[in-house]
Design an enzyme around this catalytic site. Structure first.
Site, PDB file in Angstrom:
ATOM      1  CG  HIS A 228       0.072   0.623   2.954  1.00  0.00           C
ATOM      2  ND1 HIS A 228       0.431  -1.027   3.160  1.00  0.00           N
ATOM      3  CD2 HIS A 228      -0.149   1.284   3.781  1.00  0.00           C
ATOM      4  CE1 HIS A 228       1.059  -0.056   4.141  1.00  0.00           C
ATOM      5  NE2 HIS A 228       0.783   1.112   4.152  1.00  0.00           N
ATOM      6  CG  ASP A 230       1.591   4.886   5.051  1.00  0.00           C
ATOM      7  OD1 ASP A 230       1.260   4.012   4.369  1.00  0.00           O
ATOM      8  OD2 ASP A 230       2.980   5.136   5.482  1.00  0.00           O
ATOM      9  NE  ARG A 295       9.298  -5.525  10.633  1.00  0.00           N
ATOM     10  CZ  ARG A 295       8.569  -4.683  10.832  1.00  0.00           C
ATOM     11  NH1 ARG A 295       6.998  -4.819  10.069  1.00  0.00           N
ATOM     12  NH2 ARG A 295       8.676  -2.922   9.975  1.00  0.00           N
TER      13      ARG A 295
HETATM   14  C1  LIG Z   1      -4.941   8.212   8.756  1.00  0.00           C
HETATM   15  C2  LIG Z   1      -4.973   6.932   8.114  1.00  0.00           C
HETATM   16  C3  LIG Z   1      -4.117   6.593   7.659  1.00  0.00           C
HETATM   17  C4  LIG Z   1      -5.079   5.223   7.795  1.00  0.00           C
HETATM   18  C5  LIG Z   1      -5.847   5.202   7.531  1.00  0.00           C
HETATM   19  C6  LIG Z   1      -6.137   6.219   8.937  1.00  0.00           C
HETATM   20  O1  LIG Z   1      -7.437   6.562   9.011  1.00  0.00           O
HETATM   21  C7  LIG Z   1      -5.532   5.329  10.196  1.00  0.00           C
HETATM   22  C8  LIG Z   1      -4.620   4.001   9.745  1.00  0.00           C
HETATM   23  C9  LIG Z   1      -3.675   4.344   8.639  1.00  0.00           C
HETATM   24  C10 LIG Z   1      -3.291   3.015   7.863  1.00  0.00           C
HETATM   25  C11 LIG Z   1      -2.006   2.732   8.947  1.00  0.00           C
HETATM   26  C12 LIG Z   1      -1.562   0.780   8.004  1.00  0.00           C
HETATM   27  C13 LIG Z   1      -2.035   1.109   6.934  1.00  0.00           C
HETATM   28  C14 LIG Z   1      -2.915   1.933   5.867  1.00  0.00           C
HETATM   29  C15 LIG Z   1      -3.042   1.867   4.387  1.00  0.00           C
HETATM   30  C16 LIG Z   1      -4.238   1.289   7.366  1.00  0.00           C
HETATM   31  O2  LIG Z   1      -4.937   1.028   6.561  1.00  0.00           O
HETATM   32  O3  LIG Z   1      -4.479   1.875   8.100  1.00  0.00           O
HETATM   33  C17 LIG Z   1      -3.091   3.297   6.695  1.00  0.00           C
HETATM   34  C18 LIG Z   1      -4.047   3.985   6.037  1.00  0.00           C
HETATM   35  C19 LIG Z   1      -3.555   5.363   5.161  1.00  0.00           C
HETATM   36  O4  LIG Z   1      -2.348   5.932   4.918  1.00  0.00           O
HETATM   37  O5  LIG Z   1      -4.846   5.574   4.075  1.00  0.00           O
HETATM   38  O1  AKG Z   2       5.289  -2.503   9.887  1.00  0.00           O
HETATM   39  C1  AKG Z   2       5.683  -1.819   9.230  1.00  0.00           C
HETATM   40  O2  AKG Z   2       6.907  -1.833   8.340  1.00  0.00           O
HETATM   41  C2  AKG Z   2       4.851  -1.304   8.033  1.00  0.00           C
HETATM   42  C3  AKG Z   2       3.765   0.039   8.834  1.00  0.00           C
HETATM   43  C4  AKG Z   2       2.868   0.720   7.644  1.00  0.00           C
HETATM   44  O3  AKG Z   2       3.428   0.159   6.301  1.00  0.00           O
HETATM   45  C5  AKG Z   2       1.932   1.441   8.181  1.00  0.00           C
HETATM   46  O4  AKG Z   2       1.559   1.313   9.453  1.00  0.00           O
HETATM   47  O5  AKG Z   2       2.033   2.075   7.405  1.00  0.00           O
HETATM   48 FE   FE2 Z   3       1.853   2.100   5.551  1.00  0.00          FE
END
Ligand SMILES: C=C1C[C@]23C[C@@]1(O)CC[C@H]2[C@@]12CCC[C@@](C)(C(=O)O1)[C@H]2[C@@H]3C(=O)O
Ligand code: AKG
Ligand code: FE2
Length: 369
Positions: A228, A230, A295
């Protein structure tokens, strides 16, 4: 063939009964978590492990130039001398361990609601994949108090104090990194009016994400966190000693980001991609798991103030370089990501790229297994 993100998109619904397994007690990889079948195994793994993202000393006079190069070529770098005390990183890691080692029934008391952002649960992007990831997460936006009370009714103060201290420190560092990264494009405080009078990004929004990846009985067939980008301006990530983070680079493939004691990983997010008019690509990344080590990672997801519409900076736009993206707020973008996942960035795009390809992070053809 390994599965492709595009093929997996909203395909088979996840088996909900398996959604909250206690992963640390599972002895054999359940089918619900098997991303790669035994026949696919030869084609999985990282290809380009001889190089990795640059490591930049934030006190080095060249830091701005080096960060600019890293953002253009990788969309990520590691940073040292960042000013976050090691003792605070250790306290955060201990807080994460304490949280994830609670019994599953206790963690579920702080479960993220179906329409909420904060709380305990599987990765938000899980619904786009037919298999479950070998991980659990806990998201905090603003004060952790409400959820911390649900987890430890008589002992939540230490957890809250540590989180709040980390949020303050990360906010300062994120602002500093924004100027280091934008500085290399010739962007100054006058160019970003929403950064505030002293460029401190005071109204910025952020989320904190703890990720836990228990040791896995069959790591080559499991996925910690699927590929993914961010949805942020930038993300600051701390990983414990166990390796697992990989970034994807066009032409190189998946590359491991080794944990370096005291270093933090900085990712370019989709909103910085938009702000830089595509000059800094948001980095596609994923987390792999391993057989013996638990991890842990924590991501500080940094974004703009909620009322601000992000669009390409006017200094980076002219006749030869038209604005590639339409204005969008962070919450609108998060909605687009929740509905369209890896097509969100393309959905904001105004002109098709000249080479006819889609956005770098429109990763429909990247193999995930
Ligand atoms: C601010 C945010 C980015 C995120 C979605 C969220 O509302 C909170 C969790 C964030 C996260 C962390 C893990 C990877 C990710 C793709 C997810 O599923 O939740 C990211 C979201 C994002 O960056 O789109
Ligand atoms: O655990 C990791 O190294 C990646 C975590 C991550 O990509 C995220 O929280 O958006
Ligand atoms: Fe990420």
């Amino acid at each position: 063939m390994p599965s492709r993100v595009s093929d997996d998109f909203m395909a088979n619904p996840v088996n909900l009964h398996q959604k909250h397994l206690d992963l640390s007690s599972v002895k054999e990889l359940p089918d619900s978590h098997a991303w790669v079948s035994p026949e696919d195994l030869c084609s999985s793994g990282a290809s380009g492990d001889t190089e990795s993202i640059p490591v930049i000393d934030l006190n080095c006079p060249n830091a701005t130039k080096l960060a600019g190069q890293a953002c253009k070529t990788w969309g990520a770098f590691q940073v040292t001398n960042h000013g976050i005390p090691e003792s605070l990183l250790d306290k955060m890691e201990a807080a994460g361990r304490k949280l994830f080692s609670l019994p599953i029934q206790q963690k579920l008391k702080a479960a993220r609601s179906s329409d909420g952002v904060s709380g305990y649960g599987v990765a938000r992007i899980s619904s786009f994949f037919p298999k479950l990831m070998w991980s659990e997460g806990f998201t905090i936006v603003g004060s952790p108090l409400e959820h911390a009370r649900q987890l430890w009714p008589h002992d939540y103060n230490n957890f809250c104090d540590t989180i709040e201290e980390y949020e303050r420190e990360m906010k300062t560092l994120a602002g500093r990194l924004m100027w280091v990264m934008l500085g290399s494009l010739g962007i100054t405080k006058e160019d970003v009016n929403w950064s505030g009078p002293r460029g401190e990004f005071n109204g910025a929004c952020a989320a904190l994400q703890f990720n836990s990846y228990p040791a896995c009985p069959d790591p080559d067939r499991a996925m910690g966190l699927a590929a993914h980008t961010d949805s942020t301006l930038l993300t600051i990530l701390h990983q414990n000693k166990a390796s697992g983070l990989q970034v994807h680079r066009e032409g190189t493939g998946w590359v491991t980001v080794p944990p370096l004691p005291g270093a933090l990983v900085v990712n370019v997010g989709d909103l910085l991609h938009i702000l830089s008019n595509g000059l800094y690509p948001s980095v596609l990344h994923r987390a792999m798991v391993n057989r013996t080590q638990h991890r842990l990672s924590m991501a500080y997801l940094f974004g703009p103030p909620s009322c601000v519409q992000i669009s390409p900076l006017s200094r980076l736009v002219d006749h030869g370089h038209p604005a590639l993206y339409r204005p969008i707020t962070w919450s609108e973008y998060l909605d687009a990501k929740a509905k369209q996942f890896n097509k969100a960035l393309s959905s904001v795009r105004l002109c098709a790229p000249l080479n006819g390809f889609t956005d770098a992070n429109d990763h429909g053809s990247v193999t995930v297994g």
